[in-house]
Design a protein around this motif. Structure first.
Motif, mmCIF file in Angstrom:
data_model
loop_
_atom_site.group_PDB
_atom_site.id
_atom_site.type_symbol
_atom_site.label_atom_id
_atom_site.label_comp_id
_atom_site.label_asym_id
_atom_site.label_seq_id
_atom_site.Cartn_x
_atom_site.Cartn_y
_atom_site.Cartn_z
ATOM 1 N N VAL A 8 0.865 -1.191 0.000
ATOM 2 C CA VAL A 8 0.000 0.000 0.000
ATOM 3 C C VAL A 8 0.893 1.229 0.000
ATOM 4 C CG1 VAL A 8 -1.867 1.206 1.209
ATOM 5 C CG2 VAL A 8 -1.711 -1.289 1.355
ATOM 6 N N TYR A 9 0.575 2.183 -0.870
ATOM 7 C CA TYR A 9 1.373 3.404 -0.987
ATOM 8 C C TYR A 9 0.464 4.624 -0.828
ATOM 9 C CZ TYR A 9 4.629 0.253 -3.392
ATOM 10 O OH TYR A 9 5.452 -0.792 -3.715
ATOM 11 N N SER A 10 1.098 5.732 -0.435
ATOM 12 C CA SER A 10 0.376 7.002 -0.412
ATOM 13 C C SER A 10 1.085 7.947 -1.390
ATOM 14 C CB SER A 10 0.416 7.547 1.020
ATOM 15 O OG SER A 10 0.324 8.944 1.007
ATOM 16 N N ASP A 31 -4.405 13.256 -1.195
ATOM 17 C CA ASP A 31 -3.637 12.124 -0.680
ATOM 18 C C ASP A 31 -4.252 10.869 -1.294
ATOM 19 O OD1 ASP A 31 -2.423 10.143 0.770
ATOM 20 O OD2 ASP A 31 -3.008 10.904 2.748
ATOM 21 N N SER A 32 -3.570 10.340 -2.304
ATOM 22 C CA SER A 32 -4.106 9.165 -2.994
ATOM 23 C C SER A 32 -3.518 7.894 -2.394
ATOM 24 C CB SER A 32 -3.761 9.242 -4.481
ATOM 25 O OG SER A 32 -4.496 8.270 -5.183
ATOM 26 N N THR A 33 -4.335 6.856 -2.308
ATOM 27 C CA THR A 33 -3.872 5.565 -1.781
ATOM 28 C C THR A 33 -3.837 4.552 -2.913
ATOM 29 O OG1 THR A 33 -4.822 6.056 0.380
ATOM 30 C CG2 THR A 33 -4.389 3.729 -0.111
ATOM 31 N N GLU A 48 -6.423 2.130 -7.037
ATOM 32 C CA GLU A 48 -6.234 3.459 -6.428
ATOM 33 C C GLU A 48 -7.556 3.956 -5.862
ATOM 34 O OE1 GLU A 48 -4.882 6.367 -9.296
ATOM 35 O OE2 GLU A 48 -4.354 7.837 -7.747
ATOM 36 N N CYS A 50 -8.896 7.775 -4.102
ATOM 37 C CA CYS A 50 -8.390 9.121 -3.796
ATOM 38 C C CYS A 50 -9.544 10.080 -3.493
ATOM 39 C CB CYS A 50 -7.564 9.619 -4.980
ATOM 40 S SG CYS A 50 -6.801 11.225 -4.700
ATOM 41 N N ALA A 61 -8.721 9.854 3.179
ATOM 42 C CA ALA A 61 -7.560 9.021 2.840
ATOM 43 C C ALA A 61 -7.192 8.071 3.979
ATOM 44 C CB ALA A 61 -6.379 9.921 2.492
ATOM 45 N N ARG A 65 -7.156 3.842 4.188
ATOM 46 C CA ARG A 65 -6.033 2.978 4.582
ATOM 47 C C ARG A 65 -6.384 2.117 5.805
ATOM 48 N NH1 ARG A 65 -2.998 7.329 2.048
ATOM 49 N NH2 ARG A 65 -2.396 8.445 3.938
#
Ligand code: 0XW
Ligand code: MG
Length: 367
Positions: A8-10, A31-33, A48, A50, A61, A65
């Motif tokens: 998982v990225y931000s 802030d996109s996940t 994704e 967002c 956001a 998560r």
């Protein structure tokens, strides 16, 4: 093919040229996940989600998560064969939170498409076109300036414009709608988006004061119940956006006869697979709709375009992607881009876009 790991990225996505202004909120950065599903046979699928800030709709956001943290551990080791079975597994771990599940749905379709060698549009029922119209969203702003941008965007090839209104000052709202209409006339279809900001009374006034302008009203008021009271009292068609919180809300709006069309958001509706249901319900009642998301980079953009390609073109109101308002792309080689107001449907297997390796830094979570 099994799920081996989930990263998982931000991603921080600043708004180009400052602020994106709507009646419901001003946003300067998103802030996109991103979720990356890695399989035991070496494939990687991306999804994704967002939210456009924490106020536009009941999504945010950190919420995405936290929901992903509930769901992801239960998916490790699962076979990727049936998206429906995996959706059920997600529901067994977490009730609701469709906007987080949507990222998994996208990533799973991406991986499945790559495995089968077909684009995601094929998995969604098949593309009817290789190019979909985009539409341009004009933020809340001064009437003359907004009209100037509207005319430029029509020259650039957009056939549909969304005019954001503020909902606080009737005179300004009426002026902006008039100026844009004078600037573009029949060259573009116009949606006037209140982003939940108008009272029923203000919506009725705006309707009367702009009687001869052929626009559609998008989500003028806050709740579906308020919008329901407009039926028979306004002459402009009414589209629902934020009120379509899930598939049931869409079914309810259609069966009550209070929506003449929709601005759909893929993540809000719970993902691409769930979107195919509302797409097909709209087809039954000849209802036009868009295929958008609140915000996002190339992954969400690709998802919207694959879906939009499967919608009957005469009812397709356009795909809105954030490209005009964000700098750069996740995928330099195969970015999703708007050209002459249209977007080419990715033809490569899966979503057809891959973020550059390492571009999001270290994962914020690994499962
Ligand atoms: C124009 N959009 C698709 C982008 C922003 O998220 C707002 C949205 C809308 O139609 O409300
Ligand atoms: Mg809208």
């Amino acid at each position: 093919m099994r799920i081996e790991r989930i990263n998982v990225y931000s991603a921080h996505l600043p708004v180009k040229n400052g602020v994106y202004r709507m009646a419901s909120a001003d946003v300067e950065a998103l802030d996109s996940t991103l979720v990356e599903i890695v399989t035991d046979d070496g494939l990687a699928g991306w999804g994704e989600t967002c939210p456009i800030g924490p106020v536009y709709q009941p999504h945010h956001a950190l919420g995405a998560r936290a929901a992903i943290a509930e769901i992801a551990p239960g998916l490790i080791g699962s076979e990727i064969a049936s998206i429906r079975l995996l959706a059920r597994q997600m529901d067994e771990r977490l009730n609701g939170h469709g906007y987080a599940k949507a990222a998994f749905d996208m990533a799973l379709l991406d991986v499945l498409g790559q495995k089968l060698g077909v684009p995601v549009s094929t998995l969604l029922g098949g593309a009817l076109t290789d190019r979909v119209p985009a539409y341009y969203s004009l933020i809340v702003g001064p009437p003359n300036e907004t009209a100037r941008i509207a005319a430029d965007k029509v020259k650039a090839g957009y056939q549909r414009l969304q005019v954001k209104i503020g909902g606080h000052n009737l005179e300004e709202d009426v002026a902006v709608v008039n100026r844009v209409w004078e600037a573009v006339g029949y060259k573009a279809r116009i949606a006037v988006d209140g982003n939940r900001g108008l009272t029923v009374a203000a919506a009725i006034h705006l309707d009367r004061l702009c009687q001869a302008i052929p626009f559609v009203f998008e989500q003028p008021c806050n709740t579906m119940d308020e919008i329901a009271t407009l039926k028979g009292r306004v002459t402009h068609p009414v589209y629902l956006d934020e009120s379509t919180e899930d598939q049931n809300a869409v079914l309810r709006a259609i069966s009550m006869g209070i929506a003449d069309g929709f601005g759909f958001k893929v993540t809000r509706l719970g993902g691409l697979t769930k979107m195919t249901t509302v797409r097909d319900l709209c087809a039954i009642r000849s209802l036009p709709h868009s295929c958008d998301d609140a915000w996002g980079g190339d992954i969400i953009a690709a998802a919207c375009v694959h879906l939009a390609a499967t919608v009957e073109p005469r009812r397709m109101e356009g795909a809105w992607i954030a490209q005009e308002y964000i700098k750069g792309h996740f995928d330099q080689k195969h970015p999703v881009v708007i050209k002459q107001g249209h977007i080419a449907v990715p033809q490569r297997p899966g979503l057809g876009v891959k973020p550059e390796p390492g571009m999001f830094g270290k994962p914020v979570a690994i499962y």
